[in-house]
Design an enzyme around this catalytic site. Sequence first.
Site, PDB file in Angstrom:
ATOM      1  N   SER A 133      42.810  -2.179 -42.663  1.00 33.03           N
ATOM      2  CA  SER A 133      44.191  -1.794 -42.921  1.00 33.03           C
ATOM      3  C   SER A 133      44.262  -0.728 -44.018  1.00 33.03           C
ATOM      4  O   SER A 133      43.651   0.320 -43.903  1.00 33.03           O
ATOM      5  CB  SER A 133      45.013  -3.034 -43.267  1.00 33.03           C
ATOM      6  OG  SER A 133      46.397  -2.771 -43.183  1.00 33.03           O
ATOM      7  N   ASP A 167      46.519  -4.368 -36.632  1.00 32.76           N
ATOM      8  CA  ASP A 167      45.934  -4.514 -37.969  1.00 32.76           C
ATOM      9  C   ASP A 167      44.710  -5.440 -37.981  1.00 32.76           C
ATOM     10  O   ASP A 167      44.745  -6.550 -37.470  1.00 32.76           O
ATOM     11  CB  ASP A 167      47.007  -5.087 -38.904  1.00 32.76           C
ATOM     12  CG  ASP A 167      46.688  -4.905 -40.363  1.00 32.76           C
ATOM     13  OD1 ASP A 167      45.606  -5.353 -40.794  1.00 32.76           O
ATOM     14  OD2 ASP A 167      47.514  -4.323 -41.082  1.00 32.76           O
TER      15      ASP A 167
END
Length: 268
Positions: free
Chosen positions: A47, A161
């Site tokens: 991320s 993510d």
Amino acid sequence: MCPENIMDRQKVALVLSTGGARGIAHIGVIEELERQGYEISSIAGCSMGALVGAAYATGNLQKCKEALCGLDLRRIWKLLDISFSKKGFLKGDKILKELEGIMPDLNIEELPLPYTAVATNLLTDGEVVFEQGSLYEAVRASISLPFVFKPVEKEGMLLVDGGISNPLPLSRVKRTEGDLLVAVIAGAPEERVSGNPRQLKNNKYSLLIESMTTLVQRLIQCSVSACRPDIVIRVPGRKYSLLQFNKAAGMIEEGVEATRRALQETEE
């Protein structure tokens, strides 16, 4: 601790966690590690950790820092390209365009040091590891927070993510002989005095975010227990929200201070 001969510098395999805006603190961590004489020989991230790691791997950490520190609420609103898709309320195209002004889109295998980014395939619940191919594609997939960004569709996968599957990818970083494994946890839980619980806003958004954060931190602790990094840098960023990108300077300083504390504890 700044040896004159760069060949004597301690090599570090650096792993940067997820954390939303709190992951901006990774910039301060990297800056302080280098000030203290460490050499980052490989990097893996998830991320925001994947984004900061990519900026560093391409030699553009300072440009990334300047861009993030230049974000105010007005600028942030301009980057929000609203999507009417049910898969996410942001397309992410403007974010990708912003990346173009910070770093080049190289193939990961062409970078000057080993780099790894992690995403999650929602169709299989599996972890997807990027070690080659487009750097932009790897970062875009790794930062695709569900409900916020539209997932990345690639080769029959639906990528979101990496924090969902491996929020601190210690098992994915490339190692070299004699290096130190250093883990950085953005938004790490702070120790609290017994009987003095953390105050939460009693609304659906806060409860959802805090529930997700607690789950991610549990996964991170499992990763730390399994891989036993040599140094763990815990950046307590809970006073910042996951989407508070207009507070970059403060979060970077939090990263610097957390690194100093961790290194001092290691030397004691």
